[in-house]
Design an enzyme around this catalytic site. Structure first.
Site, PDB file in Angstrom:
ATOM      1  N   GLN A  23       0.810  -1.254   0.028  1.00 58.32           N
ATOM      2  CA  GLN A  23      -0.002   0.006  -0.107  1.00 58.32           C
ATOM      3  C   GLN A  23       0.995   1.365   0.003  1.00 58.32           C
ATOM      4  OE1 GLN A  23      -2.708  -1.353   3.397  1.00 58.32           O
ATOM      5  NE2 GLN A  23      -4.029  -0.349   2.160  1.00 58.32           N
ATOM      6  N   ASN A 172      -1.764 -10.897   8.428  1.00 63.29           N
ATOM      7  CA  ASN A 172      -2.967  -9.867   8.774  1.00 63.29           C
ATOM      8  C   ASN A 172      -4.412 -10.330   7.935  1.00 63.29           C
ATOM      9  OD1 ASN A 172      -3.654  -6.988   9.186  1.00 63.29           O
ATOM     10  ND2 ASN A 172      -4.320  -7.103   7.240  1.00 63.29           N
ATOM     11  N   GLU A 173      -5.262 -10.509   8.650  1.00 62.83           N
ATOM     12  CA  GLU A 173      -6.670 -10.887   8.409  1.00 62.83           C
ATOM     13  C   GLU A 173      -6.678 -11.759   7.524  1.00 62.83           C
ATOM     14  OE1 GLU A 173      -7.998  -5.957   9.024  1.00 62.83           O
ATOM     15  OE2 GLU A 173      -7.945  -6.919   6.891  1.00 62.83           O
ATOM     16  N   GLU A 386      -5.477  -2.601  14.218  1.00 65.01           N
ATOM     17  CA  GLU A 386      -6.022  -1.585  13.567  1.00 65.01           C
ATOM     18  C   GLU A 386      -7.262  -1.087  13.801  1.00 65.01           C
ATOM     19  OE1 GLU A 386      -6.280  -2.729   9.028  1.00 65.01           O
ATOM     20  OE2 GLU A 386      -4.293  -3.696   9.180  1.00 65.01           O
ATOM     21  N   TRP A 414      -6.272   4.038  11.561  1.00 71.70           N
ATOM     22  CA  TRP A 414      -5.556   3.518  10.672  1.00 71.70           C
ATOM     23  C   TRP A 414      -5.667   4.431   9.409  1.00 71.70           C
ATOM     24  CZ3 TRP A 414      -2.446  -0.691   8.549  1.00 71.70           C
ATOM     25  CH2 TRP A 414      -2.781  -0.669   7.065  1.00 71.70           C
ATOM     26  N   GLU A 421      -5.683   1.939  -1.480  1.00 68.89           N
ATOM     27  CA  GLU A 421      -6.411   1.011  -0.635  1.00 68.89           C
ATOM     28  C   GLU A 421      -6.979  -0.172  -1.444  1.00 68.89           C
ATOM     29  OE1 GLU A 421      -8.237  -0.084   2.436  1.00 68.89           O
ATOM     30  OE2 GLU A 421      -6.978   1.482   2.644  1.00 68.89           O
ATOM     31  N   TRP A 422      -6.186  -1.136  -1.924  1.00 66.14           N
ATOM     32  CA  TRP A 422      -6.636  -2.346  -2.605  1.00 66.14           C
ATOM     33  C   TRP A 422      -7.558  -2.114  -3.835  1.00 66.14           C
ATOM     34  CZ3 TRP A 422      -2.747  -5.203  -0.916  1.00 66.14           C
ATOM     35  CH2 TRP A 422      -2.089  -4.752   0.362  1.00 66.14           C
TER      36      TRP A 422
END
Length: 464
Positions: A23, A172-173, A386, A414, A421-422
């Site tokens: 990112q 992460n996630e 986050e 965050w 942003e993806w």
């Protein structure tokens, strides 16, 4: 206690900012970095990321000294960031060569943080699998191969950085990786049998659950590797970061909706947290609905999980929803527990104020509830890794308006800076620092000063 009398924070409370490699770093071709699945996904035609990519992003790779100075100026003493696997091992595999230049970049970043009194918290995997492993054997769909390569990558990080880094996060996630990457197909690698943009590549009925198990077992093997080879000398800790909304029943008087709210959190959080933090099988609600499509754990795998439970739970939390039980049997592609989500309940009450993105409503009361839900179920320390929101309409504002982010100052934010942003490209701005994507100039927003001020005041109260 009124909002004008904020609660004091404990003296040991720590806070900071978080980012992810793809990112913000840019420099995708520097020092022999290999491609990741996000390089591939963000360059697909027709575009699936609004025409945007991370080729330059925030150019953090070339500007990290100034970005660390920014963190210091905000008063933060902790910084969570992820590493690019393919920057250090361009082809990703356990027998593939290491890029010493890539390792050197992170060595310099870590040293600069420590010189400025900022503790590094490292995430090993924030969604950017080396493309070479996706091509070689299907990436996370091949547990036997990918877990070995992930352990080698993690071990390299422990070897090179573990003398200075004491807080490690494996994934992460993982929910996002499995569901959005292999069920809905809206994120890399974009596999889905329900999303027409995936062109029939993928099987949404089975692949998310296969990938979920690969992530769980890869995490456990890295936990074991650290415990056996590095923990005694380095004295660090390893965990995983799980995301999850909190769900309230759409109709609080309906037993079906009350049960649906619980079931939705089991499909969202319990899917990963029950095996990892309790060392046991998936929630019974998942087994009941998914049957043999949910891969079984062997007794050896359960033993590995039980022997390597993390000491703290990393929580990413952003919002809450109302959960309503679906009246008909679930589709074979369902990943929710046969639950529909809503932002208003039966009485028409909204769950919370709308932020600058459709899926995120600001819900502080539910934040406390999810902390309690996780604590009551898993019984270990929770660290919020986050939390934040974009301001309504911020992507359409000029710099002067954007930095007056009064909406955000009510919420712990965050990210350190606006970034890629993806699948949403650069349309959503989560940062406490405005980034001009043409000049890459950084401008602090009001929220950066607010966070420092409010934490300083609350910490001072605990001293009196």
């Amino acid at each position: 206690m009124s909002h004008s009398q904020p609660l004091p924070l404990p003296a040991e409370f720590c806070w900071g900012y978080a980012t992810a490699a793809y990112q913000i770093e840019g420099a995708v071709d520097a020092d022999n970095r290999g491609a990741s699945i996000w390089d591939t996904f963000s360059h697909l035609s027709p575009t699936r990321t609004k025409g945007a990519n991370g080729d330059i992003a925030c150019d953090h790779y070339n500007r990290y000294h100034a970005d660390i100075d920014l963190i210091k100026s905000y008063g933060a003493k902790h910084y969570r960031f992820s590493l690019s696997w393919s920057r250090m091992i361009p082809l990703g595999g356990r027998n593939d060569p290491i890029s010493e230049a890539g390792v050197g970049f992170y060595n310099n970043l870590i040293d600069d943080l420590l010189e400025k009194g900022i503790e590094p918290w490292i995430t090993l995997y924030h969604w950017d699998l080396p493309q070479a492993l996706e091509d070689r054997y299907g990436g996370w769909l091949n547990q036997a191969e990918v877990e070995k390569d992930f352990v080698r990558y993690a071990s390299l990080c422990f070897e090179r950085f573990g003398n200075r880094v004491k807080r490690w996060i494996t994934f992460n996630e993982p929910y996002i990786v499995a569901v959005f990457g292999y069920c809905t197909g809206i994120m890399a690698p974009g596999r889905s049998s329900t999303n027409s943009a995936s062109n029939g590549i993928g099987d949404s009925t089975t692949e998310p659950w296969i990938v979920g198990k690969s992530l769980i077992m890869s995490h456990a093997l890295v936990m074991e590797a650290y415990r056996q080879k590095f923990a005694k000398e380095q004295a660090g800790q390893v965990t995983i970061v799980l995301n999850g909304h909190y769900y309230e029943p759409w109709d609080a008087e309906s037993p079906q909706d009350v049960e649906a709210a619980q079931r939705r959190m089991e499909f969202y959080i319990g899917w990963f947290a029950d095996p990892i933090f309790l060392g046991r099988d998936y929630p019974a609600s998942m087994r009941s609905q998914l049957g043999s499509r949910l891969p079984a754990f062997t007794e050896a795998e359960l033993r590995l999980l039980r022997e390597n439970k993390p000491k703290w739970y990393g929580m990413n939390h952003y919002t809450a929803k109302y959960a309503r039980a679906e009246p008909n049997p679930p589709a074979s592609t369902d990943y929710t527990g046969n639950v529909s989500k809503h932002i208003t309940n039966k009485a028409g009450l909204e769950i919370g104020p709308q932020s600058g993105v459709s899926w995120l409503q600001v819900c502080p009361e539910q934040f406390r509830k999810i902390l309690n839900w996780v604590w009551n179920r898993y019984g270990c320390k929770i660290i919020v890794t986050e939390n934040g929101c974009p301001c309504p309409g911020e992507h359409e504002m000029d710099v002067a308006a954007s930095i007056q982010d009064d909406f955000r100052v009510r919420y712990f934010a965050w990210s350190l800076m606006d970034n890629f942003e993806w699948q949403n490209g650069y349309d959503i701005r989560f940062g406490v620092t405005h980034v001009n994507y043409e000049t890459l100039e950084r401008t602090p927003k009001k929220s950066s000063a607010y966070l420092r001020s409010t934490f300083d005041k609350r910490l001072a109260k605990s001293m009196t």
